[in-house]
Design an enzyme around this catalytic site. Structure first.
Site, PDB file in Angstrom:
ATOM      1  N   ASP A   1       0.863  -1.259   0.378  1.00 28.13           N
ATOM      2  CA  ASP A   1       0.028   0.258  -0.008  1.00 28.13           C
ATOM      3  C   ASP A   1       0.888   1.450  -0.164  1.00 28.13           C
ATOM      4  OD1 ASP A   1      -2.324   1.945  -0.040  1.00 28.13           O
ATOM      5  OD2 ASP A   1      -3.022   0.749   1.499  1.00 28.13           O
TER       6      ASP A   1
HETATM    7  C1  BGC Z   1      -5.278   3.146   0.771  1.00 31.00           C
HETATM    8  C2  BGC Z   1      -5.400   2.139  -0.788  1.00 31.00           C
HETATM    9  C3  BGC Z   1      -5.261   2.369  -2.021  1.00 31.00           C
HETATM   10  C4  BGC Z   1      -3.835   3.892  -2.409  1.00 31.00           C
HETATM   11  C5  BGC Z   1      -3.639   4.253  -3.871  1.00 31.00           C
HETATM   12  C6  BGC Z   1      -3.919   4.295   0.354  1.00 31.00           C
HETATM   13  O1  BGC Z   1      -3.595   5.048   1.157  1.00 31.00           O
HETATM   14  O2  BGC Z   1      -4.880   2.707   1.460  1.00 31.00           O
HETATM   15  O3  BGC Z   1      -6.208   1.786  -0.342  1.00 31.00           O
HETATM   16  O4  BGC Z   1      -5.394   1.707  -3.343  1.00 31.00           O
HETATM   17  O5  BGC Z   1      -3.597   4.558  -0.973  1.00 31.00           O
HETATM   18  O6  BGC Z   1      -4.303   5.157  -3.523  1.00 31.00           O
END
Ligand code: BGC
Length: 729
Positions: free
Chosen positions: A262
Site C-alpha cells: 500500500d
Molecule cells: C489506500 C489504498 C489505495 C492507495 C492508492 C492508500 O492510501 O490505502 O487503498 O489503493 O492509497 O491510492
C-alpha cells in the site's frame, strides 16, 4: 510476447532497470507536463521517473498517451509504463459505494458494474485498478467500512470474486478490461478500536475462518495483483509479514501475480518499529515477497545496493521483476502500450451506464422501517428537507475520477416525477456541526448559527405545507473513507435537531439516511414513519431513490453490516460465538453474558431489509437428515409473493455447527440467492450443502469438518427462521 522473449528481455536489463520495474511513483510526477526528463518536479529523481515501472493516480486518454509516448522513447528497453488508479466504485459513472453494493446481495449486478468501470477506465488509459477491497469489517467506527462489502465472509467473497471477474474479463488483452488488485492483505478491517492504520490482533482461527476468506476466494479468479495492508497482524507489519505473504498467500492460496505494497507501507515499517531505516525496510519487504513498492522510495533508494551487496539475491529480484513484466504482457502492453485509450471522446457516461447505476442504486437501498405502509409515496404534497435533499455530493471520498456535476440529486429526480406545485425543497440546516473534522479538514461555516436558524425557519414552513416530509440526512461524504475513524456514529447534532423540529409539524416523516458506515439510529427511527438507508449512492442516486420512493421498484436491499443500538457495542457482527452463559431470550439476567443497558445484538441485523410486498417461506426442508463427507444435502424452501407488488427477496442459508473441537458461531451465512417474483408467484429455492462448506480451523489447526449435529436456517435475515437439523457422519 512469449515467455522466452520476456525472459530474454529480463536478462538484457541492467540491475537498475530491473529494480525500477518494482518502483511505483505518484502520477503527479508526470503531471506538470508530459515531459519526463529535465526538471525535477517532486520528490522523485529523474532516473526514477525515467525507469519506474508503474505510476498511479492519473487518468485521461490524451494525457496518459502523451506520458506513455515520452516514457517509452526514453526507456532503454522501451518497456511501457503501467498506469494504475483507484477505480473503486466507478470511474465516470459512479455506482453506490462498495458497502451499498454489498447491500444488493447481487453478485451478478456487481460484476456488471465492474465491467462498466473497467471499460470506462480503460478508455481513459488506465491499466489496473486497486479494487476489490476484500477486507471484512465488523466495526462501524472504521471509516473504510464504506469501501468494504460488509461483515460477512461469504458475502464479501462473492462480491470480491464478482469484481475481479468483472474488471478482468476472460482475457486481459481485451482492452475493455483492466487488471484487478485484491486489497488490503490482510485483516486491515480489524484495526483495533476501529482506528485506521491501527494494529490488529487476531487468533489464527479468526484470521483464517473470517478475515482471509474473501481474499482467498477472489484469488481463485486470478487477479493480477494483491496489495498489502498498512496494519500489523499479531505484531508483524503486513508488508513485512512472511507468514501472510509467503506461507499463506503464495503457498496456500497459490497466488502467482504481483504483490504491491500500500502507499508508503514499506517505509512505514520504520515507524512500526520493524525496520531500522529505508534500506532495512526494503530488505524486509523483499524478503516477505513484496514486488512493487508503492511510493515509499525504499526500493528506489536501496534495492539496487541490496542486490549488489548480495543481501537480496539476483534470483529474488528477477522473480519479482518477471511478475511485473508478465502483468504488462498479460495486459498486452508490449503489443499496444496505448491499449484501450479512446482518443476521440475518452470515456463518456451513457444511457446504458446510467441505467445500470440506477438499477444498482435501487437494489442497494435498505428499507428499515415502514410504519403503516408510509411508503411507497402516494399522490400528496411533499417537502424534501435536509442537507442531502438537493446535494450532488453523493459519490463518496473514493470516486475522485467521477464528477459531481453528473450526479442526480434527490430533488432533481423528484422534479421529474411530481408536478412543481406538489413539491418543495429546503436544506433545513448545514450538513455538519460547526468545525467538524472530516477527511478534507475542518468544516467551518461563517455565521453558522444565523445560517442554521434561517434554513430551519424555511424548512418548518415547507413541512407545515406538506402532507409528508422526506428528510434527507446523514454523514457527509468526507466522514467515511480512509482516515475517517470516529467514536461517535450518530448523524450530526444539527441534523438531529432539525428532524426533531420538523416532527413538531405533525406530518408523516420518511427519513433517508446517506452514509458510508452503520450509524446509531435509535432516535431517528423513533421520529420517523419510514426509514431507509441510501449509502453513498453515486451518479444515479436521485433516480434510484425516487424509483423506490414512488414504488416503481420495491426495495430489496439487505444490510451487509449490523446497525448497532449504540457505538458501545462495536465491534459488532451477527456471527458471534456462543458463551457459557448465554443471555436469555427475554432480556438480561444476572451473571449472563449481556450488557446491563443494551441488547447484545444489533438494532438492525445483518441480512435485514423490508420490501413493499410480503414473501412467505413455505415448507423449508432438508433432503436428508444425515450426510457423509462425500454426500450432499439439499436445503429448500418455496418462496411465495403474497403481496400485491412485484419484488425481489434474498433467501439466506445459515448453518451452525453445534458441537466441535473449537466453538463455532451461533450461525453463519453459507449461501444466498436473490430472486424476483410477481404477485402471487412462487418459486422453489434450493441450496446444496456439502462437506467443504462445513470446514473450519479445528483445534488440531487443520482446515477440516467434524462429524456431529448441524442446524440450518433458510430465511429472510440473520435473525429469523426455524432451525432444521442434520448430522454429518
Ligand atoms: C489506500 C489504498 C489505495 C492507495 C492508492 C492508500 O492510501 O490505502 O487503498 O489503493 O492509497 O491510492
Amino acid at each position: 510476447m512469449d515467455k522466452k522473449a520476456l525472459e530474454a528481455l529480463l536478462n538484457d536489463m541492467s540491475t537498475e532497470e530491473k529494480v525500477m520495474q518494482l518502483v511505483q511513483i505518484p502520477g503527479s510526477e508526470y503531471e506538470a507536463s508530459a515531459e519526463i526528463t529535465g526538471i525535477e518536479r517532486g520528490q522523485v529523481k529523474d532516473n526514477v521517473k525515467k525507469l519506474a515501472g508503474s505510476t498511479l493516480g492519473i487518468w485521461g486518454s490524451k494525457r496518459l498517451r502523451k506520458i506513455q509516448e515520452q516514457y517509452i522513447k526514453e526507456h532503454p528497453h522501451h518497456i511501457p509504463l503501467m498506469f494504475m488508479l483507484d477505480v473503486i466504485h466507478g470511474h465516470k459513472t459512479v455506482l453506490p459505494c462498495p458497502l451499498g453494493q454489498g447491500a444488493t446481495f447481487d453478485p451478478d449486478a456487481v460484476k456488471k458494474g465492474a465491467e462498466m468501470q473497467a471499460q470506462e477506465a480503460s478508455a481513459d488509459g488506465v491499466h489496473a485498478t486497486f479494487s476489490p477491497m476484500a477486507d471484512l469489517c465488523r466495526d462501524a467506527r472504521w471509516g473504510r467500512i464504506m469501501e468494504s462489502t460488509g461483515e460477512d465472509k461469504i458475502l464479501n467473497s462473492r462480491m470480491a470474486t464478482a469484481m475481479v471477474e468483472g474488471y478482468q474479463g476472460d482475457d486481459l488483452k481485451d482492452s475493455d478490461h483492466i487488471a484487478a488488485c485484491v486489497k488490503h492483505y490482510a485483516a486491515y478491517g480489524a484495526a483495533e478500536a476501529g482506528r485506521d492504520y491501527n494494529n490488529t490482533e487476531l487468533s489464527e482461527h479468526t484470521l483464517r475462518e473470517h478475515y482471509l476468506r474473501a481474499y482467498s476466494e477472489a484469488i481463485k479468479k486470478d487477479p493480477s495483483m494483491v496489495m498489502t495492508s498498512f496494519n500489523s497482524v499479531n505484531g508483524i507489519p503486513a508488508t513485512g509479514n512472511k507468514f501472510l505473504m509467503k506461507k499463506i498467500l503464495r503457498e496456500e492460496f497459490g497466488f502467482k501475480g504481483v504483490l504491491i505494497s500500500d502507499w508508503g507501507a514499506v517505509g512505514e515499517m520504520i515507524n512500526h518499529g520493524f525496520a531500522e531505516d529505508q534500506r532495512d525496510a526494503a530488505l524486509k519487504a523483499m524478503q516477505a515477497g513484496v514486488d512493487i513498492d508503492m511510493c515509499s522510495g525504499c526500493y528506489s533508494s536501496s534495492l539496487e545496493d541490496l542486490v549488489n551487496t548480495g543481501a537480496v539475491s539476483m534470483q529474488m529480484l528477477d522473480e519479482a521483476v518477471l511478475r511485473v513484466l508478465n502483468m504488462k504482457n498479460d495486459l498486452g502492453l508490449f503489443e499496444d502500450p496505448y491499449r484501450g485509450i479512446d482518443m476521440d471522446a475518452g470515456p463518456v457516461i451513457t444511457d446504458e451506464s446510467r441505467n445500470l447505476a440506477r438499477e444498482t442504486v435501487a437494489a442497494s437501498l435498505v428499507l428499515l422501517e415502514n410504519k403503516d405502509k408510509t411508503l411507497p409515496l402516494r399522490k400528496e404534497k411533499y417537502a424534501f428537507i435536509g442537507p442531502y435533499a438537493d446535494n450532488k455530493k453523493l459519490q463518496s471520498s473514493w470516486a475522485f475520477s467521477g464528477d459531481d456535476k453528473n450526479t442526480v440529486t434527490v430533488w432533481e429526480a423528484a422534479k421529474e416525477v411530481y408536478e412543481p406545485e406538489s413539491i418543495k425543497v429546503s436544506a433545513g440546516c448545514t450538513m455538519l456541526d460547526q468545525d467538524t473534522m472530516t477527511a478534507r479538514g475542518k468544516r467551518h461555516v461563517d455565521n453558522w448559527e444565523e445560517e442554521n436558524s434561517k434554513l430551519m425557519a424555511e424548512a418548518i414552513k415547507a413541512a407545515e405545507w406538506a402532507d409528508t416530509v422526506i428528510m434527507c440526512l446523514g454523514e457527509d461524504f468526507a466522514q467515511s473513507g480512509e482516515a475517517t475513524s470516529k467514536v461517535s456514529i450518530e448523524i450530526p447534532n444539527v441534523q438531529l435537531n432539525l428532524l426533531k423540529e420538523i416532527k413538531k409539524a405533525g406530518k408523516k416523516i420518511v427519513t433517508l439516511i446517506f452514509t458510508g458506515r452503520p450509524l446509531e439510529l435509535n432516535e431517528v427511527r423513533e421520529l420517523s414513519d419510514a426509514l431507509m438507508i441510501c449509502w453513498l449512492p453515486g451518479t444515479e442516486g436521485g433516480h434510484g431513490i425516487m424509483d423506490i420512493l414512488t414504488g416503481k421498484v420495491s426495495p430489496s436491499g439487505r444490510l451487509p453490516v449490523s446497525f448497532p443500538y449504540t457505538v458501545g457495542q462495536e465491534p459488532l457482527h451477527y456471527d458471534m460465538y456462543p458463551t457459557g452463559r448465554p443471555r436469555p431470550e427475554n432480556g438480561p439476567s444476572a451473571f449472563t453474558s449481556s450488557y446491563l443497558d443494551c441488547e447484545n445484538g444489533a438494532l438492525y441485523p445483518f441480512g435485514y431489509g423490508l420490501s413493499y410486498t410480503s414473501f412467505e417461506f413455505i415448507n423449508p426442508k432438508l433432503s436428508a437428515q444425515k450426510m457423509s463427507d462425500t454426500e450432499t444435502i439439499t436445503a429448500s424452501v418455496i418462496v411465495r409473493n403474497i403481496g400485491d407488488m412485484k419484488g425481489s427477496v434474498t433467501v439466506q442459508l445459515y448453518i451452525r455447527d453445534v458441537t466441535s473441537s473449537r466453538v463455532r458461531p451461533i450461525r453463519e451465512l453459507a449461501d444466498f440467492k436473490k430472486i424476483s417474483l410477481d404477485p402471487g408467484a412462487e418459486e422453489e429455492v434450493s441450496f446444496v450443502i456439502n462437506e467443504e462448506m462445513l470446514r473450519f480451523w479445528t483445534a488440531e489447526e487443520k482446515w477440516e469438518s467434524e462429524a456431529g449435529k448441524f442446524l440450518v436456517w433458510i430465511c429472510n435475515s440473520s435473525r429469523d427462521g426455524q432451525a432444521l437439523e442434520f448430522r454429518l457422519i
